[in-house]
Design a protein around this motif. Sequence first.
Motif, PDB file in Angstrom:
ATOM      1  N   GLY A 130      48.012  23.959  54.973  1.00 52.95           N
ATOM      2  CA  GLY A 130      48.947  24.949  55.272  1.00 52.95           C
ATOM      3  C   GLY A 130      48.561  26.219  54.356  1.00 52.95           C
ATOM      4  O   GLY A 130      48.744  27.411  54.522  1.00 52.95           O
ATOM      5  N   TYR A 131      47.654  26.033  53.116  1.00 51.86           N
ATOM      6  CA  TYR A 131      47.132  27.185  52.279  1.00 51.86           C
ATOM      7  C   TYR A 131      45.753  26.923  51.797  1.00 51.86           C
ATOM      8  O   TYR A 131      45.164  26.100  51.980  1.00 51.86           O
ATOM      9  CB  TYR A 131      48.153  26.947  50.948  1.00 51.86           C
ATOM     10  N   ASN A 132      45.434  28.205  51.451  1.00 53.28           N
ATOM     11  CA  ASN A 132      44.009  28.085  50.956  1.00 53.28           C
ATOM     12  C   ASN A 132      44.085  27.581  49.415  1.00 53.28           C
ATOM     13  O   ASN A 132      45.122  28.092  48.677  1.00 53.28           O
ATOM     14  CB  ASN A 132      43.556  29.388  50.797  1.00 53.28           C
ATOM     15  N   PHE A 133      43.338  27.049  48.852  1.00 52.93           N
ATOM     16  CA  PHE A 133      43.272  26.661  47.263  1.00 52.93           C
ATOM     17  C   PHE A 133      41.853  26.950  46.892  1.00 52.93           C
ATOM     18  O   PHE A 133      40.901  27.074  47.353  1.00 52.93           O
ATOM     19  CB  PHE A 133      43.270  25.020  47.050  1.00 52.93           C
ATOM     20  N   THR A 134      42.009  27.474  45.560  1.00 53.09           N
ATOM     21  CA  THR A 134      40.695  27.992  45.130  1.00 53.09           C
ATOM     22  C   THR A 134      39.862  26.822  44.343  1.00 53.09           C
ATOM     23  O   THR A 134      40.556  25.421  44.424  1.00 53.09           O
ATOM     24  CB  THR A 134      41.041  29.111  43.647  1.00 53.09           C
ATOM     25  N   ASP A 135      38.878  26.903  43.593  1.00 47.08           N
ATOM     26  CA  ASP A 135      38.275  25.902  42.997  1.00 47.08           C
ATOM     27  C   ASP A 135      39.199  25.520  41.914  1.00 47.08           C
ATOM     28  O   ASP A 135      39.850  26.302  41.235  1.00 47.08           O
ATOM     29  CB  ASP A 135      36.835  26.350  42.566  1.00 47.08           C
ATOM     30  N   PRO A 136      39.021  24.307  41.225  1.00 46.08           N
ATOM     31  CA  PRO A 136      39.744  23.983  39.991  1.00 46.08           C
ATOM     32  C   PRO A 136      39.494  24.582  39.018  1.00 46.08           C
ATOM     33  O   PRO A 136      38.278  25.017  38.782  1.00 46.08           O
ATOM     34  CB  PRO A 136      39.739  22.603  39.879  1.00 46.08           C
ATOM     35  N   TYR A 137      40.580  25.348  38.126  1.00 45.60           N
ATOM     36  CA  TYR A 137      40.303  26.114  36.659  1.00 45.60           C
ATOM     37  C   TYR A 137      40.422  25.040  35.471  1.00 45.60           C
ATOM     38  O   TYR A 137      40.381  25.544  34.575  1.00 45.60           O
ATOM     39  CB  TYR A 137      41.138  27.331  36.852  1.00 45.60           C
ATOM     40  N   PHE A 138      41.094  23.902  35.843  1.00 47.82           N
ATOM     41  CA  PHE A 138      41.143  22.800  34.657  1.00 47.82           C
ATOM     42  C   PHE A 138      41.224  21.567  35.399  1.00 47.82           C
ATOM     43  O   PHE A 138      41.734  21.341  36.358  1.00 47.82           O
ATOM     44  CB  PHE A 138      42.022  23.363  33.716  1.00 47.82           C
ATOM     45  N   ARG A 139      40.960  20.623  34.328  1.00 50.02           N
ATOM     46  CA  ARG A 139      41.246  19.108  34.872  1.00 50.02           C
ATOM     47  C   ARG A 139      41.933  18.310  33.477  1.00 50.02           C
ATOM     48  O   ARG A 139      41.580  18.687  32.244  1.00 50.02           O
ATOM     49  CB  ARG A 139      40.026  18.178  35.089  1.00 50.02           C
ATOM     50  N   SER A 140      42.740  17.474  33.987  1.00 50.27           N
ATOM     51  CA  SER A 140      43.607  16.935  32.648  1.00 50.27           C
ATOM     52  C   SER A 140      44.047  15.528  33.198  1.00 50.27           C
ATOM     53  O   SER A 140      43.777  15.062  34.276  1.00 50.27           O
ATOM     54  CB  SER A 140      44.802  17.705  32.064  1.00 50.27           C
ATOM     55  N   THR A 141      44.961  14.931  32.547  1.00 48.45           N
ATOM     56  CA  THR A 141      45.443  13.606  32.789  1.00 48.45           C
ATOM     57  C   THR A 141      47.006  13.756  32.671  1.00 48.45           C
ATOM     58  O   THR A 141      47.495  14.629  32.027  1.00 48.45           O
ATOM     59  CB  THR A 141      45.214  12.566  31.843  1.00 48.45           C
ATOM     60  N   TYR A 142      47.832  12.942  33.512  1.00 43.81           N
ATOM     61  CA  TYR A 142      49.213  12.723  33.300  1.00 43.81           C
ATOM     62  C   TYR A 142      49.500  12.072  31.998  1.00 43.81           C
ATOM     63  O   TYR A 142      48.960  10.867  31.857  1.00 43.81           O
ATOM     64  CB  TYR A 142      49.776  12.266  34.263  1.00 43.81           C
ATOM     65  N   GLY A 143      50.659  12.333  31.297  1.00 47.49           N
ATOM     66  CA  GLY A 143      50.888  11.489  30.215  1.00 47.49           C
ATOM     67  C   GLY A 143      52.554  11.188  30.747  1.00 47.49           C
ATOM     68  O   GLY A 143      53.212  11.621  31.335  1.00 47.49           O
TER      69      GLY A 143
END
Length: 281
Positions: A130-143
């Motif tokens: 339903g939406y456009n997404f840009t390229d990712p601007y960061f990556r991380s992990t869940y704590g």
Amino acid sequence: MKKHILSGLLVSFSFLLAACGGGTEASGGSAQTSAAPAETTEDTSLEEVQETGVIRVGITGGFVPSNYHDDVTGDLVGYEADATRAIIEDLGVDVEFVEMSFSSLLPSLDFGRVDLIMHSMGKTEERAEGYNFTDPYFRSTYGILVHNDSDIDSMADLEGEKAAQSIDTSTGATAQSVGAEIVPIETANEAIQMVIQKRADFYLADKMGQLHYLENQPDAPVHLIEEEMTIPHEIGGVLPKGDDALTDALNESIRENTADGTLGDIYLDYLGRDISVEEFR
């Protein structure tokens, strides 16, 4: 964008018909109708923001250290707020942050109250339809943040426990996927307080944000369990479906600001760690 207000209403109405079991054939009728040709519209998304000189960005202003208000100045700061400013600066327009609850972000985009969302929103399969997404601007992990008295030691212990999470979020969906019961919250501070007060058993969120909290609140009776979880979705900006010109311009800026170290420096300032996308560096 103005052109998306009507489309947002039509999409919402079509979903309502589907949910109610509405079909294309009237009850008891046999007449067939031919569909009108789909109307094509020119993509003016980039041109519109350049003409107004402003891009309206949906954000909550309540998730430390992603986006929050400085206690002294009252200014909106945070690694995601500053990254947004850097990315949009290359478009030659100003940023107008529009603050609201997390659950209001996508509806506000649907009805044209904002042009873009930059708030750690994961690119799920459903959202991407339903939406456009840009390229990712960061990556991380869940704590996984728990009370010091908690018996939770690993992800295997999360089933049946209460998770303080925002509704309709990637973290909320992830918590549900491991069998947790959701206790609704709107801000990160609210979630942490729920765990401290033992009204929730854990809080699943970006690990960098949780570490930032623990560094600044060393006496808080909470800790992170050793096991962490890889975020299952890319984190990108969210735009109305079809805003390809604006999406492309943002993608170019994201990659340039990653390659020249601008985003990495912002993340280092707030988190002490560069979480920019490695393949764009």
